[in-house]
Design a protein around this motif. Structure first.
Motif, PDB file in Angstrom:
ATOM      1  N   SER A 165       0.782  -1.193  -0.002  1.00 21.67           N
ATOM      2  CA  SER A 165      -0.055  -0.199   0.239  1.00 21.67           C
ATOM      3  C   SER A 165       0.842   1.242   0.055  1.00 21.67           C
ATOM      4  N   ALA A 166       2.045   1.124   0.511  1.00 22.86           N
ATOM      5  CA  ALA A 166       2.748   2.395   0.599  1.00 22.86           C
ATOM      6  C   ALA A 166       3.089   3.205  -0.438  1.00 22.86           C
ATOM      7  N   PRO A 167       3.531   2.795  -1.741  1.00 20.02           N
ATOM      8  CA  PRO A 167       3.802   3.635  -2.698  1.00 20.02           C
ATOM      9  C   PRO A 167       2.309   4.443  -3.147  1.00 20.02           C
ATOM     10  N   PHE A 168       0.981   3.526  -3.199  1.00 19.30           N
ATOM     11  CA  PHE A 168      -0.058   4.110  -3.412  1.00 19.30           C
ATOM     12  C   PHE A 168      -0.545   5.177  -2.636  1.00 19.30           C
ATOM     13  N   LEU A 169      -0.135   5.032  -1.311  1.00 17.68           N
ATOM     14  CA  LEU A 169      -0.439   6.121  -0.217  1.00 17.68           C
ATOM     15  C   LEU A 169       0.272   7.232  -0.532  1.00 17.68           C
ATOM     16  N   LEU A 170       1.485   6.984  -0.678  1.00 15.81           N
ATOM     17  CA  LEU A 170       2.342   8.165  -1.176  1.00 15.81           C
ATOM     18  C   LEU A 170       2.213   9.177  -2.262  1.00 15.81           C
ATOM     19  N   VAL A 171       1.478   8.342  -3.321  1.00 13.87           N
ATOM     20  CA  VAL A 171       1.133   9.311  -4.497  1.00 13.87           C
ATOM     21  C   VAL A 171      -0.108   9.975  -3.982  1.00 13.87           C
ATOM     22  N   ARG A 172      -1.166   9.292  -3.118  1.00 12.93           N
ATOM     23  CA  ARG A 172      -2.055   9.783  -2.758  1.00 12.93           C
ATOM     24  C   ARG A 172      -1.888  11.460  -2.077  1.00 12.93           C
ATOM     25  N   LEU A 173      -0.788  11.068  -0.988  1.00 12.48           N
ATOM     26  CA  LEU A 173      -0.445  12.281  -0.302  1.00 12.48           C
ATOM     27  C   LEU A 173       0.116  13.469  -1.061  1.00 12.48           C
ATOM     28  N   ILE A 174       0.906  13.031  -2.256  1.00 18.50           N
ATOM     29  CA  ILE A 174       1.682  13.998  -3.184  1.00 18.50           C
ATOM     30  C   ILE A 174       0.577  14.574  -3.739  1.00 18.50           C
ATOM     31  N   TYR A 175      -0.309  14.132  -4.192  1.00 15.69           N
ATOM     32  CA  TYR A 175      -1.527  14.706  -4.871  1.00 15.69           C
ATOM     33  C   TYR A 175      -1.948  15.684  -4.078  1.00 15.69           C
ATOM     34  N   SER A 176      -2.414  15.726  -2.679  1.00 14.88           N
ATOM     35  CA  SER A 176      -3.035  16.509  -1.814  1.00 14.88           C
ATOM     36  C   SER A 176      -2.010  17.691  -1.606  1.00 14.88           C
ATOM     37  N   ALA A 177      -0.645  17.052  -1.416  1.00 15.28           N
ATOM     38  CA  ALA A 177       0.364  18.147  -1.024  1.00 15.28           C
ATOM     39  C   ALA A 177       0.423  19.402  -2.063  1.00 15.28           C
ATOM     40  N   LEU A 178       0.368  18.815  -3.359  1.00 12.05           N
ATOM     41  CA  LEU A 178       0.606  19.475  -4.589  1.00 12.05           C
ATOM     42  C   LEU A 178      -0.634  20.705  -4.653  1.00 12.05           C
ATOM     43  N   GLY A 179      -1.684  20.279  -4.419  1.00 14.67           N
ATOM     44  CA  GLY A 179      -3.067  21.193  -4.333  1.00 14.67           C
ATOM     45  C   GLY A 179      -2.693  22.032  -3.185  1.00 14.67           C
ATOM     46  N   ASP A 180      -2.147  21.782  -2.025  1.00 11.31           N
ATOM     47  CA  ASP A 180      -1.912  22.598  -0.958  1.00 11.31           C
ATOM     48  C   ASP A 180      -0.904  23.563  -0.996  1.00 11.31           C
ATOM     49  N   TYR A 181       0.290  23.103  -1.439  1.00 11.52           N
ATOM     50  CA  TYR A 181       1.539  23.908  -1.432  1.00 11.52           C
ATOM     51  C   TYR A 181       1.975  24.656  -2.633  1.00 11.52           C
TER      52      TYR A 181
ATOM     53  N   SER B 211      -5.611  10.335  -6.645  1.00 12.46           N
ATOM     54  CA  SER B 211      -6.200  10.281  -5.287  1.00 12.46           C
ATOM     55  C   SER B 211      -7.234   9.294  -5.359  1.00 12.46           C
ATOM     56  N   VAL B 212      -8.397   9.330  -5.998  1.00  9.67           N
ATOM     57  CA  VAL B 212      -9.412   8.043  -5.596  1.00  9.67           C
ATOM     58  C   VAL B 212      -8.824   6.644  -5.864  1.00  9.67           C
ATOM     59  N   LEU B 213      -8.342   6.496  -6.990  1.00  7.87           N
ATOM     60  CA  LEU B 213      -7.939   5.238  -7.383  1.00  7.87           C
ATOM     61  C   LEU B 213      -6.701   4.841  -6.222  1.00  7.87           C
ATOM     62  N   GLU B 214      -5.959   5.686  -5.789  1.00  5.70           N
ATOM     63  CA  GLU B 214      -4.850   5.226  -4.963  1.00  5.70           C
ATOM     64  C   GLU B 214      -5.516   4.875  -3.658  1.00  5.70           C
ATOM     65  N   GLU B 215      -6.619   5.632  -3.145  1.00  7.96           N
ATOM     66  CA  GLU B 215      -7.109   5.237  -2.127  1.00  7.96           C
ATOM     67  C   GLU B 215      -7.929   4.094  -2.162  1.00  7.96           C
ATOM     68  N   ILE B 216      -8.723   3.759  -3.146  1.00  3.87           N
ATOM     69  CA  ILE B 216      -9.153   2.644  -3.299  1.00  3.87           C
ATOM     70  C   ILE B 216      -8.371   1.545  -3.232  1.00  3.87           C
ATOM     71  N   ILE B 217      -7.047   1.357  -3.897  1.00  2.95           N
ATOM     72  CA  ILE B 217      -6.123   0.294  -4.261  1.00  2.95           C
ATOM     73  C   ILE B 217      -5.637   0.284  -2.560  1.00  2.95           C
ATOM     74  N   CYS B 218      -5.288   1.278  -1.817  1.00  4.24           N
ATOM     75  CA  CYS B 218      -4.898   1.102  -0.614  1.00  4.24           C
ATOM     76  C   CYS B 218      -5.804   0.348   0.400  1.00  4.24           C
TER      77      CYS B 218
END
Length: 265
Positions: free
Chosen positions: A179-195, A221-228
């Motif tokens: 799950s770790a790489p998919f979770l990281l991509v999910r966080l990168i998506y949100s971080a890019l949106g915020d920062y 975001s969506v697919l990464e969360e679902i996969i995780c």
């Protein structure tokens, strides 16, 4: 009645998938024990409820695209990160039957995620806008820190237990690792949106149904969360059904806590 858009289709996808994740988390929670399992499996259960609520809000926006509805979608998007991360902290608790991890680090990680959750909700509620403010950015910073600390603890625990891992522990470790790489991509998506000011990661572009932004949202975001969550649930079910699974009853926890105290005090 408004037309169903690409973004609404993603909401429908979540309405289809997350009930299965909700039921799976309830099944594992029950088999683990309602009392002790609450520390572990309530998080994917909560995430499922949040994603279902966000999807319903998105579908409501077809006919009522008011600011309040948009903020509701934004809040559900943000606060889902906390239970997503804490699901893996919970899996570490289930692996660490002999309490190799000192209690304070896991408690600190949980507290950081909860503070991030509160900051995110307050930030969105007080700003009355979908533009990330200081509190929202601070929340994202805490979530990134929780991810790094959780993965570091997981690596350390695996190294500590590697010579004496039970089958169910291996399955949970594998679930975290996959799950770790998919979770990281999910966080990168949100971080890019915020920062950053990249338009395709902006929640505003997403709410305006910009086609490219919605595709990025779906893929990062969506697919990464679902996969995780699918990985976590599959390996979670496999772990609790393993013949060597040790149910973390209150009695087992009390015995392990007794062993932790010096001189049996």
């Amino acid at each position: 009645m408004g037309a169903v858009t690409y973004k609404d289709g993603i909401a429908i996808l979540q309405l289809i998938v997350f009930p299965f994740i909700l039921v799976a988390s309830l099944f594992i929670w029950k088999r683990t024990g309602w009392r002790v399992g609450a520390k572990i499996w309530r998080y994917p259960f909560t995430l499922s409820l949040i994603r279902l609520a966000g999807s319903i809000a998105t579908l409501i926006s077809i006919n009522d695209n008011s600011e309040n509805v948009q903020i509701a979608i934004f809040v559900c998007e943000l606060i889902g990160i906390a239970p997503l991360l804490l699901a893996y902290v919970g899996m570490l608790r289930l692996i660490d039957l002999e309490k190799q991890i000192p209690p304070r680090p896991l408690a600190l990680v949980t507290l950081m995620a909860m503070i991030g959750l509160i900051l995110g909700i307050v930030g969105v509620s007080t700003s009355h806008t979908t533009t990330p403010g200081k509190l929202t950015k601070a929340a994202m910073g805490l979530f990134l820190a929780v991810y790094v600390i959780t993965m570091a603890i997981a690596a350390w625990l695996f190294y500590s237990l590697s010579l004496a891992l039970l089958s169910y522990q291996k399955k949970l470790f594998l679930g975290i690792a996959l799950s770790a790489p998919f979770l990281l991509v999910r966080l990168i998506y949100s971080a890019l949106g915020d920062y950053t000011s990249y338009r395709h990661f902006s929640i505003k572009s997403l709410l305006n149904s910009d086609h490219t932004s919605v595709t990025v949202y779906l893929c990062m975001s969506v697919l990464e969360e679902i996969i995780c969550m699918v990985i976590a649930m599959v390996f979670g079910v496999s772990a609790i059904l393993a013949s060597d699974f040790v149910k973390p009853t209150p009695e087992v926890e009390m015995e392990m806590n007794r062993k932790e105290r010096p001189n049996g005090v």
